[in-house]
Motif scaffolding. Structure first.
Motif: not given
Length: 95
Positions: A7, A9, A11, A95
């Protein structure tokens, strides 16, 4: 459903290289005057933090490419290509 995937993440953020001013000194009753040349330089970074929930022994993975200036669509696609190499052969949920 158990996919045994990382998973990740992702940004993107910008950072300014201007100094942070927290406190000033001036004589009582006078407004402090702060001078700076304001050579507005900034950098951008895209950070990706990965975690594998079914394999806690693998630890977390952090990757953050830095870039002078700003990110555009082509530069962010380049970051995704770098991530593809970083997680080569493994499943990833972004994500």
């Amino acid at each position: 459903m158990n996919t045994r995937a990382w998973i990740v993440f992702l940004d993107e953020s910008g950072v300014s290289l201007l100094p942070q001013i927290r406190r000033t000194c001036s004589p009582r009753g006078r407004t402090p005057l702060l001078r700076h040349r304001l050579n507005w330089k900034h950098a951008s970074m895209a950070g990706a933090l990965g975690y594998h929930p079914t394999d806690p022994n693998s630890g977390a993975r952090l990757c953050f490419p830095l870039k002078p200036g700003s990110y555009d669509t082509a530069a962010l696609i380049e970051v995704l290509e770098q991530m593809k190499v970083f997680y080569r052969g493994e499943r990833v949920i972004l994500v």
